[in-house]
Design an enzyme around this catalytic site. Structure first.
Site, short mmCIF file in Angstrom:
data_model
loop_
_atom_site.label_atom_id
_atom_site.label_comp_id
_atom_site.label_asym_id
_atom_site.label_seq_id
_atom_site.Cartn_x
_atom_site.Cartn_y
_atom_site.Cartn_z
N ARG A 1 -14.44 66.11 30.90
CA ARG A 1 -15.06 65.03 30.52
C ARG A 1 -14.63 63.82 31.61
O ARG A 1 -13.35 63.79 32.09
CB ARG A 1 -14.77 64.50 29.37
CG ARG A 1 -15.57 65.16 27.98
CD ARG A 1 -17.06 65.00 28.35
NE ARG A 1 -17.83 65.72 27.24
CZ ARG A 1 -18.17 67.00 27.31
NH1 ARG A 1 -18.17 67.59 28.53
NH2 ARG A 1 -18.73 67.61 26.40
N GLU B 1 -22.63 58.71 32.92
CA GLU B 1 -23.62 59.80 33.59
C GLU B 1 -25.03 59.27 33.21
O GLU B 1 -25.45 58.74 32.03
CB GLU B 1 -23.35 61.03 32.77
CG GLU B 1 -22.09 61.57 33.26
CD GLU B 1 -21.59 62.99 32.73
OE1 GLU B 1 -22.30 63.57 31.97
OE2 GLU B 1 -20.39 63.51 33.17
N HIS C 1 -22.77 67.32 36.28
CA HIS C 1 -22.44 67.90 34.76
C HIS C 1 -23.31 69.26 34.84
O HIS C 1 -24.09 69.34 33.72
CB HIS C 1 -22.72 66.83 33.81
CG HIS C 1 -22.15 67.12 32.54
ND1 HIS C 1 -21.65 66.04 31.64
CD2 HIS C 1 -21.71 68.07 31.93
CE1 HIS C 1 -21.25 66.86 30.54
NE2 HIS C 1 -21.27 67.81 30.75
#
Ligand code: NAD
Length: 324
Positions: free
Chosen positions: A233, A262, A281
């Site tokens: 993360r 993000e 991601h």
């Protein structure tokens, strides 16, 4: 009367639609938080991505019985508040470990052998008269891989790294003696891992204890020839400190799949750095993996709608049975 399932993720729709026999299945996303809060009013089950499932949302969802995370990191869900409200929280452990480990290994190889720079070199420089020679990379064989968090994904990375003849050391809050034998991994303390690894790969969940785990102090302890890979993360790593580390050469390079914000803003200083690989991601972003994750979500939602506890509750809800 049919239940209502709201799917907030961009997964395989046919898999989610298989709940149609027991529920009306509807899909997000919504233009605004306000629209989402309106949409959850009559919802019995939510399939959630990284949208925060917080107290405000739960207050607006009086019929909600289960939040099925489409993934394994559930830091976006207020589990305590869900438990108070007798709402199950489920996730998809194991379904994506291989996919994230594949990406991690890919990033490690790209860093070591400069594959992204090599591609740019062929497109822009190789055939030009007098162009400089492409710089040498590094071998993986014999290098030390330091894994922070030897859980499902961390151990899948270790299995791969073993095949590349890397030396594996790890740090975890829980020592995993059973894995040490099978993976040939050596347990070390956090600072030793920082100081001796050629590659560090982070695989801890985001919790209050791991927020900012890799900051200035830790980056300065790393070898200047070493690389940092983060597919856990974004907030586990202090992004500002990583930028300085890359600019000022405290470490040789980094690969990041996850970010504090993000999508990563286009004006992020990371974007103009050459010695970092940035991916959006995509740890679990493989077709087969995403289908497996959706199938697990469907099984969990179906169990709860049948009045049974789900097979994959998050660890905090292990063994709990909510009666309504
Ligand atoms: P896991 O629970 O199996 O493993 C996590 C490991 O971290 C455990 O061994 C645990 O003991 C250890 N740990 C926890 N807190 C720690 C601390 N403070 N210090 C040291 N070790 C600690 O989880 P997993 O399935 O391997 O997933 C790990 C994380 O990867 C997830 O929580 C998620 O945030 C992230 N993830 C990212 C992607 C992606 O797309 N990039 C996809 C899936 C998962």
């Amino acid at each position: 009367m049919k239940y209502k399932v709201l799917v907030l993720v961009d997964g395989p729709r046919d898999v989610f639609m298989s709940l149609n026999d027991v529920a009306d299945v509807v899909f997000g996303p919504f233009k605004s938080r306000g629209e989402l809060l309106e949409a959850v009013r009559d919802v019995d089950a939510l399939v959630a991505g990284v949208t925060p499932i917080d107290r405000e949302l739960l207050e607006n969802a009086p019929k909600l019985k289960v939040v099925a995370r489409f993934g394994v990191g559930y830091d976006s869900v207020d589990v305590e508040e869900c438990t108070k409200r007798r709402i199950y929280v489920t996730y998809t452990p194991n379904a994506l470990s291989d996919a994230v480990a594949d990406l991690t290994m890919g990033l490690i190889i790209c860093l070591a052998r400069r594959i992204l720079q090599a591609d740019r070199y062929v497109r822009n420089e190789w055939a030009k008269p007098g162009s400089p020679k492409f710089p040498l990379g590094r071998d993986l064989s014999g290098k030390v891989l330091g894994i922070i968090g030897l859980g499902r994904i961390g151990s899948a990375v270790a299995r791969r790294a073993k095949a590349f003849n890397m030396k594996i050391i790890y740090y975890d809050i829980l020592r995993k003696e059973n894995l040490e034998k099978s993976l040939g991994a050596i347990y070390v303390d956090f600072d030793s891992l920082l100081g001796t690894s050629d590659f560090i790969s982070v695989h801890v969940p985001l919790t209050e204890a791991t927020r900012g785990l890799i900051g200035e102090r830790e980056l300065k302890k790393m070898k200047s020839s070493s690389y940092l890979v983060n597919t856990s993360r974004g907030a586990v790593v202090d992004e500002e400190a990583v930028c300085r580390a890359l600019e000022e050469g405290w470490i040789a390079g980094a690969a990041l799949d996850v970010f504090v914000k993000e999508p990563l803003p286009l004006d992020s200083p990371l974007i103009r750095l050459e010695n970092v690989i940035l991916t959006p991601h995509i740890g679990s972003a493989a077709e087969e993996t995403r289908r497996r994750m959706a199938e697990m979500d469907v099984i969990n939602v179906r169990s709860v709608l049948k009045g049974e506890p789900p097979p994959n509750p998050v660890p905090e809800q292990e063994g709990l049975v909510f009666r309504r």
